[in-house]
Scaffold this active site. Structure first.
Site, short mmCIF file in Angstrom:
data_model
loop_
_atom_site.label_atom_id
_atom_site.label_comp_id
_atom_site.label_asym_id
_atom_site.label_seq_id
_atom_site.Cartn_x
_atom_site.Cartn_y
_atom_site.Cartn_z
N LYS A 39 -10.83 -14.36 36.13
CA LYS A 39 -10.40 -13.09 36.78
C LYS A 39 -9.00 -12.90 36.92
O LYS A 39 -8.41 -11.66 36.81
CB LYS A 39 -11.45 -12.59 37.76
CG LYS A 39 -12.75 -12.55 37.62
CD LYS A 39 -13.17 -10.99 37.34
CE LYS A 39 -14.83 -11.07 36.91
NZ LYS A 39 -15.05 -9.54 36.41
N SER A 54 -16.98 -8.02 45.63
CA SER A 54 -17.25 -9.03 46.56
C SER A 54 -16.80 -10.61 46.10
O SER A 54 -17.22 -11.50 46.57
CB SER A 54 -18.32 -9.12 47.17
OG SER A 54 -19.58 -9.02 46.53
N GLU A 96 -26.39 -14.61 27.68
CA GLU A 96 -26.92 -13.77 28.94
C GLU A 96 -28.14 -14.42 29.72
O GLU A 96 -28.85 -15.12 28.90
CB GLU A 96 -27.37 -12.39 28.56
CG GLU A 96 -26.26 -11.38 28.42
CD GLU A 96 -26.87 -10.03 28.43
OE1 GLU A 96 -26.26 -9.12 28.99
OE2 GLU A 96 -27.86 -10.03 27.76
N GLY A 116 -33.86 -10.53 33.40
CA GLY A 116 -33.56 -9.22 33.82
C GLY A 116 -32.09 -8.86 33.54
O GLY A 116 -31.75 -7.55 33.62
N LYS A 135 -17.96 -33.89 34.97
CA LYS A 135 -17.30 -34.03 36.30
C LYS A 135 -16.48 -32.81 36.76
O LYS A 135 -15.23 -32.95 37.26
CB LYS A 135 -16.22 -35.14 36.14
CG LYS A 135 -16.71 -36.23 35.39
CD LYS A 135 -18.01 -37.04 36.15
CE LYS A 135 -18.70 -38.32 35.58
NZ LYS A 135 -20.03 -38.67 35.84
N SER A 143 -16.33 -20.07 32.80
CA SER A 143 -15.86 -18.80 33.31
C SER A 143 -15.13 -19.08 34.98
O SER A 143 -14.29 -18.57 35.20
CB SER A 143 -16.65 -17.37 33.21
OG SER A 143 -17.82 -17.85 33.79
N ASN A 202 -16.75 -20.80 41.14
CA ASN A 202 -16.73 -20.55 42.70
C ASN A 202 -18.03 -20.62 43.22
O ASN A 202 -19.01 -19.84 43.41
CB ASN A 202 -16.20 -18.99 42.86
CG ASN A 202 -14.60 -19.05 42.82
OD1 ASN A 202 -13.99 -20.12 43.33
ND2 ASN A 202 -14.06 -18.15 42.32
#
Lengths: 350, 350
Positions: A62, A87, A222, A226, A293, A333, A336
């Site tokens: 991002k 958030s 995806e 849902g 790793k 991507s 986190n």
């Protein structure tokens, strides 16, 4: 943001890359013999090339879009600051990009992050740690957007949206420019295709624009649970504009944005979108963490799971082969997540 | 192994690097603003540069030494194969190196790995996966070495020891050549010092030999919990030749080898060895995994913990500064752990 927008072309992605490359990491591309073997259908040999944006600043891609969006704004436009509602990774990305742009331009660019009151303290601390001012809101989209407007009226800050804006899309696309170069120069494996996760679609659209006209096919991935809104949208010929999902791939619980849908729904940009189950996402995540790793968030495991487990996709790749190896880029991507979350996902109780 | 041994000099490390570099990964060097800040004592600025050997083939640096050792043997010497006793990274390293040397030389080099009967099935499977023949033994050093001799008598295979041999030391030292180049070329941060974990000492000795005469200071890091044999040896002026420890840094439960002690005990090669507690190792491991998004084994967290928590080491670094930044290389030796082990280490019960 400013109404002047660059066209969504490969040329614009190359310009974006020239602008931001000194501010971001040129993230490593890793390979894995084990995973490449697992991704090889029948007698076709697939070489996986993983673009590790989990090793990017803030731990996710991002920062590319946020840095590019700010680079395209004038000093005057930035004077009153920037605001967004997020958030997640975009919040940290915008906060860091604003701090670095402040240093580069020699004046302070305030950064306001609207977050639901119920956000985890670590996420609030992360945004504040990069110097942002966190403003609380309710949890629904409507409440968050209303709070953004309040901040804008009070401060005059410009909204930098998380994914549905040309400058964000072009910034995210820069990863594909690097990946293609690295595949050829460092590995001697020119890319045949790239597969990327699809949430709001900014990255998938950016990658598709970056590859347009190069012959590199682009695919989306995806969660089936849902959050398969792009897949359903393509099936029905109509964008799905809301998503309700508790998929573990929490970065992908977002409908594809309007700008991005224009690219993603165009077969000449994105060749197809494929889905995987929650169990497949977990299996792929475990394989990447243990074999390669690196720490990845569940969203990053989605394209890996497609490459390993989606039979329709594997058939598509086999058709690309025509008697030679297929070099498939996979976008990792972000990373986190935490050890506590890993324990929650993979611990004995689950 | 063959009795012809290269001298332990920087020149020999450079020769080793030229020989093996096409067979190994030039592993990425990563940085972390957060960890660098935590490692900066008082007003001294420390830039940490992490050499990520966890992203090396087989997930650890050991492939360097094994590949180099085999490269130094003649076709005739390799004809009857190689043998070692290890249940860890060296077993996989030798197995893969033998397979790759077989392909390169055009004949099969048998590889025998002596492992305790109680080894975990995944470790046995890993060695076999690289084409090695696993031979079982009892668990003590004496039983394992006896079994190696049985294999040697039966097959004529050469022993490739895990750490205490000049060619292993020189192979491991190649990581320091790369790290120094990457620090300067990719980051513009020429190294002032390197800190590496110390188990058998092959890597620490190799790094020290590679840096000798370059002005780069070299430090070692050990778990305080029983495996601080190098630290005690230096204190008492005498090599400690056995270790009994249950430290979580299981790769370091080994006394320093004889060849390696010659280097490590020489102040002109290794400036000092520092120790950390089990809790500090865990804290450092969590920080690296969560902030840097890479999977590391506890042994790799030991030098990180020294840089963050050992006050004596931090004072040493501060003394290196003399009013400018200190660029400190940290060796991340390997990532051979699993999600189950992470849960065991960090789960609620612990």
């Amino acid at each position: 943001m400013s109404s002047v927008q660059l066209p969504l072309t490969r040329e614009s992605v190359l310009e974006a890359h020239a602008l931001i490359k000194s501010r971001i990491h040129r993230t490593p591309v890793l390979t894995s013999t084990t995973l490449s073997k697992l991704a090889s259908p029948g007698d076709t040999n697939v070489n996986l090339l993983f673009k590790c944006e989990n090793l990017q600043k803030i731990g996710a891609f991002k920062i590319r879009g946020a840095t590019h969006a700010l680079a395209r704004l004038t000093d005057e436009e930035l004077q009153k600051g920037v605001v967004t509602h997020s958030s997640g990774n975009h919040a940290q990305a915008l906060a860091l990009a604003a701090r670095e742009a402040s240093a580069a331009r020699g004046f302070n660019i305030p950064c306001y992050i609207v977050m639901p009151r119920i956000s985890t303290p670590s996420k609030i601390a992360a945004a504040e740690g990069y110097g942002a001012q966190v403003v609380f809101s309710g949890s629904t989209s409507a409440e968050r957007e209303a709070e953004v407007r309040v901040v804008q009226e009070r401060t005059g800050a410009l909204l930098v949206p998380p994914y549905d804006h040309a400058h964000i899309v072009l910034g995210q696309g820069t990863m594909a420019i690097e990946l293609a170069e690295q595949a050829t120069e460092d590995f001697g494996m020119p890319l045949d295709a790239i597969i990327a996760p699809c949430g709001g679609g900014g990255m998938l659209a950016g990658v598709a624009v970056a590859c347009n006209g190069t012959g590199v096919r682009v695919f989306g991935a995806e969660p089936r649970e849902g959050a398969d809104d792009a897949w359903r949208g393509l099936r029905d010929g109509q964008r799905v504009d809301s998503v309700k999902s508790l998929t573990i791939a929490d970065g992908l619980r977002t409908p594809v944005g309007l700008v991005n849908w224009g690219i993603i729904s165009d077969k000449s940009y994105v060749s197809g979108v494929y889905t995987v189950s929650e169990e497949e996402i977990k299996l792929a995540m475990k394989l990447v963490v243990e074999r390669m790793k690196i720490l990845i968030e569940p969203s990053s495991a989605v394209p890996v799971a497609v490459a390993l487990y989606n039979e329709e996709f594997r058939e598509e790749i086999r058709n690309l082969a025509r008697g030679k190896d297929v070099n498939l880029g996979i976008i990792i991507s972000g990373g986190n997540t935490t050890i506590d979350k890993i324990i929650e996902l993979f611990g004995a109780k689950n």
